[in-house]
Design an enzyme around this catalytic site. Structure first.
Site, mmCIF file in Angstrom:
data_model
loop_
_atom_site.group_PDB
_atom_site.id
_atom_site.type_symbol
_atom_site.label_atom_id
_atom_site.label_comp_id
_atom_site.label_asym_id
_atom_site.label_seq_id
_atom_site.Cartn_x
_atom_site.Cartn_y
_atom_site.Cartn_z
ATOM 1 N N HIS A 1 -46.500 10.034 -26.230
ATOM 2 C CA HIS A 1 -46.174 11.536 -25.357
ATOM 3 C C HIS A 1 -46.977 10.853 -24.148
ATOM 4 O O HIS A 1 -46.688 11.632 -23.651
ATOM 5 C CB HIS A 1 -46.902 12.317 -25.933
ATOM 6 C CG HIS A 1 -47.703 12.303 -27.297
ATOM 7 N ND1 HIS A 1 -46.730 14.002 -27.701
ATOM 8 C CD2 HIS A 1 -48.664 11.885 -27.898
ATOM 9 C CE1 HIS A 1 -47.025 13.263 -29.393
ATOM 10 N NE2 HIS A 1 -48.047 12.716 -29.323
ATOM 11 N N SER B 1 -29.593 2.561 -0.974
ATOM 12 C CA SER B 1 -29.663 3.786 -0.846
ATOM 13 C C SER B 1 -28.641 3.575 0.711
ATOM 14 O O SER B 1 -28.511 2.819 1.564
ATOM 15 C CB SER B 1 -30.456 4.350 -0.369
ATOM 16 O OG SER B 1 -29.944 5.850 0.214
#
Ligand code: ARG
Length: 463
Positions: free
Chosen positions: A163, A284
């Site tokens: 989880h 970027s």
């Protein structure tokens, strides 16, 4: 010499009183994508011609001419000198027309006892067989690279998650071996699929077989097929083998995508478990500090198109009455793109695995948070005689205390721990260490470094 092919309406001209409209020509043509089948198409034609000659359906001289023509055509295609024509619809008619240009009537005899229906089914099978062999080789290389990583990190402790919550300590080596298992099953699936791909449709002709005394086993042997397809209608019409291949490919990409998701998470500066070498990342255009894991992200994204191709082929097949229908021409683009995507992805992942650097300290720090050894404490109590459910409850209380104190289980004093169970003694502290925790899971399939090394050894022997 007048050739049917040189008339206005190509292969079937005499039957038609007007030419096909340009729009329809473009709509029905497949040459600009199925030319990729050219070399397997030639291979299939040569095996067919050899059999026709052996069975004295065509002469030795015609066969020799066909071989000469095909050799030249193969060279023209390889060197990009072949003039592909939309007017000639597909790869098969383009090659046959050129053959007839080069060798005359012998070229026109090649199609004796054959149809494009069994021809294209043969080509697709040869093509997929080659793709399976390439993919199998790449899966092997990728697993070898993962085994190297696993070996370097057989002792490197990280938190195992369920989880996405810290569950129990594991080793990074063990984590890599989970992927080796997945890609191992992918290789098995490819091998299994290959058995059903590797059967010869040729001889089925259009759908019912042929009146010529052909020898299908001879063609099968020449093309290294394991057997012949034993029903002519089925041979020309079903593409279940291609669907099966795409399903196996979709599973490969699914495994790649799961791994990609982990690589992206692990490389996030908030996690910082790994770094990926610069050559696999990009920056970027606006944020100078960025280094993005583009390769795993793209691989995760490309999984969508491969899954889509599987659905495309299933849908393509589901409404088709027997036998061949032109619908089947639509099998090629999804299939080719599946092969390209899987081959490129596996190739880059096999390389990228060598460019993953692991940060053991960050992994260790993360494993020390989140009470990863709570189960070890519960197991300890069980071994001292407490029923598991009671042990689970006692440890839950201990964890709650740690949460409020802001410390790890191993940081509680013996007295603190004994407040939760008087069965706890001084030997508990070895149990609560990360090393103790992983080493204790020492059975086949467990995370203990000894087991990880044994599994690596087993895989290396197999690969
Ligand atoms: N281009 C066709 C295909 O990809 C070849 C078979 C065409 N057969 C036919 N009868 N039109 O399936």
């Amino acid at each position: 010499m007048t050739s049917q092919f040189t008339k206005k309406n190509e292969a079937w001209s005499a039957r038609f009183s007007e030419p096909v409209s340009d729009l329809v020509k473009r709509y029905t043509a497949s040459v600009f994508f199925d030319k990729r089948l050219a070399q397997v198409d030639i291979q299939g034609s040569l095996a067919h011609a050899e059999m026709l000659c052996f069975k004295e359906i065509i002469s030795q001289a015609d066969y020799a001419e066909i071989v000469r023509g095909m050799t030249q055509i193969s060279a023209e295609i390889s060197s990009n000198r072949f003039n592909w024509q939309l007017d000639l619809e597909d790869v098969h008619l383009n090659i046959e027309k050129r053959l007839t240009e080069i060798v005359g009537d012998a070229g026109k005899r090649l199609h004796t006892g054959r149809s494009r229906n069994d021809q294209v089914a043969t080509d697709i099978r040869l093509y997929i067989r080659g793709a399976i062999d390439d993919i199998t080789g790449l899966l092997r290389q990728f697993r070898l690279a993962l085994l190297d990583l696993a070996e370097q990190h057989a002792d490197t402790i990280m938190p195992g998650f369920t989880h996405m919550q810290v569950a129990q300590p594991i080793t990074f080596g063990h984590h890599m071996l989970a992927y080796v298992e997945m890609f191992g099953r992918d290789a098995e699936r490819m091998a299994d699929c290959r058995k059903r791909v590797n059967r010869l449709p040729l001889g089925a002709a259009a759908l019912a077989g042929t009146t010529f005394p052909i020898d299908r086993e001879r063609v099968a042997a020449a093309l290294q097929f394991d057997a012949v397809c034993t029903n002519s209608l089925d041979a020309v019409s079903d593409r279940d083998f291609a669907i099966e291949f795409c399903a196996a490919a979709a599973l490969i990409m699914t495994h790649i995508s799961r791994m990609s998701e982990e690589l992206v998470i692990w490389m996030s500066p908030r996690i910082g478990f790994i770094d990926i070498a610069d050559r696999f990342c990009t920056g970027s255009s606006i944020m100078p500090q960025k280094k993005n894991p583009d390769v795993p992200e793209l691989a995760r994204g490309k999984t969508g198109r491969v899954n889509g191709h599987l659905i495309a082929l299933l849908t393509l097949m589901k409404g088709q009455p027997l036998a061949y229908n032109k619908d089947n021409q639509e099998d090629k683009e999804p299939l080719f793109d599946t092969v390209d995507t899987v081959v490129d992805t596996l190739r880059i992942f096999a390389e990228m695995a060598k460019g993953i650097s692991v940060k053991p300290e960050a992994m260790r720090q993360a494993a020390l948070q989140g009470y990863a050894t709570a189960t070890d404490l519960a197991d300890y109590l069980v071994k001292k005689g407490l029923p598991f459910r009671d042990a689970h409850e006692a440890v839950a209380h201990a964890v709650k205390t740690c949460v409020s104190k802001g410390c790890d289980l191993s940081e509680l004093s013996l007295d603190d721990l004994r407040a939760f169970s008087s069965l706890i003694e001084n030997d508990i502290f070895a149990v609560l260490t990360l090393e103790g925790s992983v080493a204790a899971r020492d059975h086949l399939g467990g995370t203990a470094p000894a087991q990880v090394r044994a599994a690596i050894h087993r895989w290396r022997t197999e690969l």
